[in-house]
Design an enzyme around this catalytic site. Structure first.
Site, PDB file in Angstrom:
ATOM      1  N   HIS A  38      -2.885   7.680   4.134  1.00 13.14           N
ATOM      2  CA  HIS A  38      -3.387   7.344   5.464  1.00 13.14           C
ATOM      3  C   HIS A  38      -4.092   5.999   5.495  1.00 13.14           C
ATOM      4  O   HIS A  38      -4.097   5.333   6.523  1.00 13.14           O
ATOM      5  CB  HIS A  38      -4.352   8.430   5.961  1.00 13.14           C
ATOM      6  CG  HIS A  38      -3.638   9.512   6.708  1.00 13.14           C
ATOM      7  ND1 HIS A  38      -3.187  10.650   6.108  1.00 13.14           N
ATOM      8  CD2 HIS A  38      -3.290   9.613   8.011  1.00 13.14           C
ATOM      9  CE1 HIS A  38      -2.590  11.413   7.011  1.00 13.14           C
ATOM     10  NE2 HIS A  38      -2.640  10.806   8.175  1.00 13.14           N
ATOM     11  N   GLY A  39      -4.753   5.630   4.421  1.00 12.68           N
ATOM     12  CA  GLY A  39      -5.400   4.331   4.463  1.00 12.68           C
ATOM     13  C   GLY A  39      -6.564   4.168   3.526  1.00 12.68           C
ATOM     14  O   GLY A  39      -6.842   5.030   2.699  1.00 12.68           O
TER      15      GLY A  39
END
Lengths: 475, 423
Positions: free
Chosen positions: A326-327
């Site tokens: 996701h990051g």
């Protein structure tokens, strides 16, 4: 360009459809056209970004061919592709963190990695690339010799940005054998409009409120108090926003797919009605979670009945990899830990509750998910920490204030309608309409249906044109 | 089942027809614009220019969408049906009477005002060194105590703290100020008489009260003897003509007619206007007029708008604002020479002030070039007064384009050229 932009609706989509149906006589020409318009879609913001899907598709294609033709080193090629994709993901997502570390080490920041803009849909492309070579490795399919097919798989515009994820075998089958009819086309149009409505009318408005309230808990705005009810309003609004935004996007993607004869899998199954966290993850972003299950959790050993320690380890790795995917935000790690904690507990706690107390499980799960979203939405740990304190009154900001009621009055309707979308009302309504098609009321509703949907379209356009058009949560 | 899909098919036909018709009308109706846009591609030589070109195309298509106002109205109707009082994500907030205010979700700080106060002080010093008097004029806004009943706890953009802070900082620097909130508060007039419902501007009556306060200030504080018969400061000496349903304010244009509705324009002009002779000219728009007060200073043709969504009634006063406007009162050749660095808020005030002065030079306060012209004129023209006027929401960097901090904090040289924006 995104699906809820005027240029997409009035220029790109009509041209894409006209061109596609002009080549009605040849499937290959239709596929070629889809590649071309997908390239235009992807390169719209910045043509330089086209290098990424083309590059990934090229490397994945070569890896597939090599794996097919070689009897040994298959595992090496698979790992090569996996590492390459992870590095690519890290290059874009973690460059800030690396630069911060380099800053600390070199003390003056002499060594810095250049920051590049994040190409849309890159994270999903990475998943498609890995699954393609992994499926060849597992012997589930043969490498496709047509590089254009793989390029289309990487960047087919309906699903390039945020899924739903589809396995190559399924996609290739549809490339070769998809059939088009007016029914499919009309379902596609209605599905696209419904998705647009969910995104533009509901998700964007709720997103605005949640952004507002979250920003009041940001570092540097300490003079704005966020009472308990306001904080809860903000996070409930965000919970609905992320659901409606993502499911709206998927509705549009599925609808667009149908316009070109493709059938994509469903991605959401009323996740907020889940009775436990495991069930939530079976209903939320289904194809993404399935990917992680199939390509991470199961290869690690999955649900080995004999050894619970291993199951927990596998679960932990999967959760953290999902967060990594996701990051770069540290809050994602906390979110992963939060969900892992509950998934872990569920392995040991008996949930076979009497049916009359089942609602407790539903509410408990919902609370767990909503609190988790604080960590997803917050820009940093500080904001998440302050926000959680606000939610539980630790900051002594009171229960509510004039702003709370004002926000509720102004955005309560969006919240209420958003909540309705969390229940399978439309599903049940459809069943009712089919079963009672002879009834007068149903006939009236049938007449009103196209008018109502057209009104939704006009409302969406008015919101797009009048208010600031925002992108999607996952982009 | 067939019937179940029929409704979806009908919608599909509707959708396709709509999309194709709108696209066609947009492209065909603006073929010249798009033709020119396409020609611009020939000048594109690199990727970054190409990106700009594409972005421009996207904006162009969106801006040219046929019936764009219809969508504003759909939005407006929807807001009204939902009983919403905020518009455009809190950019505007409407009170229970339908009065529109600016909204804000974050309180605006006052840190920047120190710098603006310094610049105003520097301007004052410069003006006084050139033999003129200077004062600061704070225009009012709708959120004024005693007039506005709006609940201040809502997410309003209330500039009063900033206004009070700037005035206090100017007081600390001995810069004389005129706060135009006070005459409005003391007038006892309701908000609806002083301001438009869906515009930030004040009405003719509001501006007239502002002018009266300004003249009072010149007389009482500076010892002038303007309007000794109190003719122009007596509201009874003004004729009023009501133009019904002609105003859709600038906020109303964005919010939509359905929520805001049209307002009346009450045109006020002195009864003795026929005996006067004025000339008005502006440099940049090359407009100029001569005649009596109504002919020269009011653009009354603007009171018959053909399109509420594009026409601006406020242009009736000196066509709103230009880089520099000059009003000469030929009836009072020996009258005061006044220069005003101002925003559009001052336009009606200027018109009503004109009979009492000899010459009025109006300079736009958010233009560096205009500010430079003013500073040059201060040396050449020997003004009696120089006024800096600003609307509270315009208290931003761009509206103080003179004497940047370094020069302002040290000495303000007579040679002002160096003082202007040393960037």
């Amino acid at each position: 360009m995104h699906f809820s932009s005027i240029v997409f609706i009035f220029v790109f989509l009509p041209i894409a459809l006209l061109g596609y149906y002009l080549f009605y006589f040849s499937k290959e020409l239709k596929n070629l056209w889809l590649v071309l318009i997908s390239l235009v879609f992807y390169g719209w913001g910045d043509p330089i970004f086209l290098l990424f899907p083309i590059g990934i598709a090229g490397i994945t294609y070569l890896a597939g061919i090599l794996m097919d033709s070689m009897k040994f080193a298959k595992k090496g090629i698979l790992w090569g592709i996996v590492i390459l994709n992870i590095l690519l993901l890290a290059r874009f997502k973690f460059v800030d963190n690396v630069n911060e570390m380099l800053n600390l080490i070199t003390s003056h920041g002499q060594v810095q990695i250049p920051i590049l803009l994040w190409p849309i849909g890159m994270a999903f492309m990475v998943l498609r690339s890995i699954s393609y070579v992994a499926d060849i490795y597992k012997g589930e399919m043969k490498a496709d010799r047509n590089v254009l097919h793989l390029l289309l798989y990487m960047m087919f515009f309906p699903f390039v940005s945020a899924g739903p994820f589809i396995k190559y075998t399924n996609f290739a089958m549809q490339l070769a054998e998809r059939k088009m009819n007016s029914r499919k086309f009309s379902i596609g149009c209605t599905r696209f409009t419904i998705g647009l409505g969910k995104k533009v009318i509901l998700a964007d408005n709720l997103g605005y409120v949640s952004e507002l309230i979250f920003n009041w808990s940001r570092l540097g705005v300490g003079n704005i108090s966020v009472p308990i009810l306001t904080a809860w309003f903000g996070i409930v609004a965000f919970s609905l926003q992320i659901f409606l935004d993502l499911s709206g996007y998927c509705d549009m993607a599925i609808g667009l797919g149908l316009l070109f004869g493709f059938e994509f899998p469903e991605n959401f199954d009323y996740p907020y009605l889940a009775a436990n966290v495991s069930e939530f993850w079976e209903k939320w972003h289904i194809t993404l979670v399935q990917w992680f299950r199939e390509y991470v959790f199961l290869p690690l050993g999955g649900e080995e009945k004999e050894n619970k320690d291993l199951v927990i380890r596998n679960l932990a790795i999967t959760c953290f990899l999902l967060a990594f995917w996701h990051g770069e935000r540290s809050t994602f790690i906390f979110l992963a830990m939060w969900h892992f904690l509950f998934l872990f507990l569920e392995k040991f706690i008996d949930q076979d509750w009497k049916s009359e107390y089942k609602w407790c499980l539903h509410i408990g799960t919902l609370l767990e998910v909503i609190i988790g979203w604080v960590m997803f939405r917050a820009d940093d740990i500080y904001q998440a920490y302050v926000y959680l304190q606000n939610m539980f009154g630790i900051n002594r900001t009171g229960l509510g204030d004039v702003k709370t009621w004002f926000l509720l009055k102004e955005y309560g309707l969006f919240l209420a309608v958003g909540i309705l979308f969390c229940f399978p009302i439309s599903k049940k309504a459809n069943t009712y309409l089919v079963e009672n098609h002879d009834r007068f009321l149903v006939k009236v509703l049938s007449v009103l249906y196209p008018i109502g949907l057209f009104a939704v379209l006009l409302i969406c356009l008015s919101y797009i044109l009048v208010t600031e058009n925002t992108g999607f949560v996952y982009f | 089942m067939k019937q179940f899909f029929l409704k979806k098919k009908i919608y599909t036909v509707l959708l396709l027809l709509f999309v194709l018709v709108v696209s066609f009308l947009n492209l065909y109706g603006n073929k010249k614009t798009y033709g020119n846009y396409c020609k611009e591609l020939q000048t594109v030589t690199n990727l970054s220019q190409f990106k700009v070109w594409m972005e421009k195309g996207e904006h162009l298509f969106e801006s040219q969408i046929p019936g764009k106002q219809l969508y504003v109205e759909i939005y407006s109707i929807l807001q009204k049906v939902m009983g919403k009082k905020e518009f455009h994500n809190f950019q505007y907030i409407m009170d229970q009477d339908g009065m529109v205010y600016y909204g804000s979700t974050y309180p605006r700080g006052t840190d920047d005002l120190e710098e603006y106060a310094d610049r105003i002080k520097a301007l004052e010093t410069y003006v006084e060194n050139n033999g003129a008097s200077f004062f600061f004029c704070m225009a009012p806004c709708k959120i004024t105590r005693g007039i506005s009943q709006v609940n201040r706890s809502l997410l309003l953009n209330d500039p009063n703290i900033r206004m009070d802070t700037l005035l206090s900082k100017l007081q600390q620097r001995n810069v004389h100020s005129l706060d135009l909130r006070i005459p409005l508060m003391e007038s006892g007039k309701p908000l609806s008489e002083l301001f438009y419902f869906a515009d930030h501007y004040w009405t003719s009556k509001g501006a007239l009260l502002g002018m009266i306060a300004l003249v009072d200030e010149l007389n009482d504080y500076y010892g002038e003897n303007l309007d000794p018969t109190l003719y122009y400061r007596d509201l009874e000496q003004y004729d009023s003509k009501v133009y019904e349903n002609v105003v859709l304010g600038s906020d109303g244009k964005r919010i939509g007619l359905a929520s805001c509705g049209l307002e009346d324009f009450v045109h006020l002009y002195p009864r003795n206007y026929e005996k006067s002779l004025y000339s008005w000219s502006c440099e940049d728009a090359t407009l100029s007029r001569n005649g009596n007060l109504r002919e020269a200073l009011f653009l009354e043709e603007k009171l018959a708008p053909t399109d509420f969504f594009t026409d601006t009634i406020y242009r009736v006063y000196l066509d709103q604002i230009h880089e520099k406007d000059t009003i000469i009162n030929h009836n009072n050749p020996n009258g005061l020479k006044v220069a005003v660095l101002r925003d559009a808020y001052f336009s009606p005030m200027a018109v009503y002030l004109a009979p009492m002065v000899g010459e009025l030079d109006l300079y736009r306060n958010n233009s560096e070039a205009a500010a430079q012209k003013l500073l040059q004129s201060i040396e050449k023209k020997q003004y009696d007064y120089v006024i800096y006027e600003t609307y509270p929401y315009n208290m931003e960097e761009e509206n103080f384009p003179f004497f940047e901090d370094k020069i302002a904090r040290n000495t303000v040289s007579k040679n002002t050229e160096r003082g202007l924006h040393e960037k």
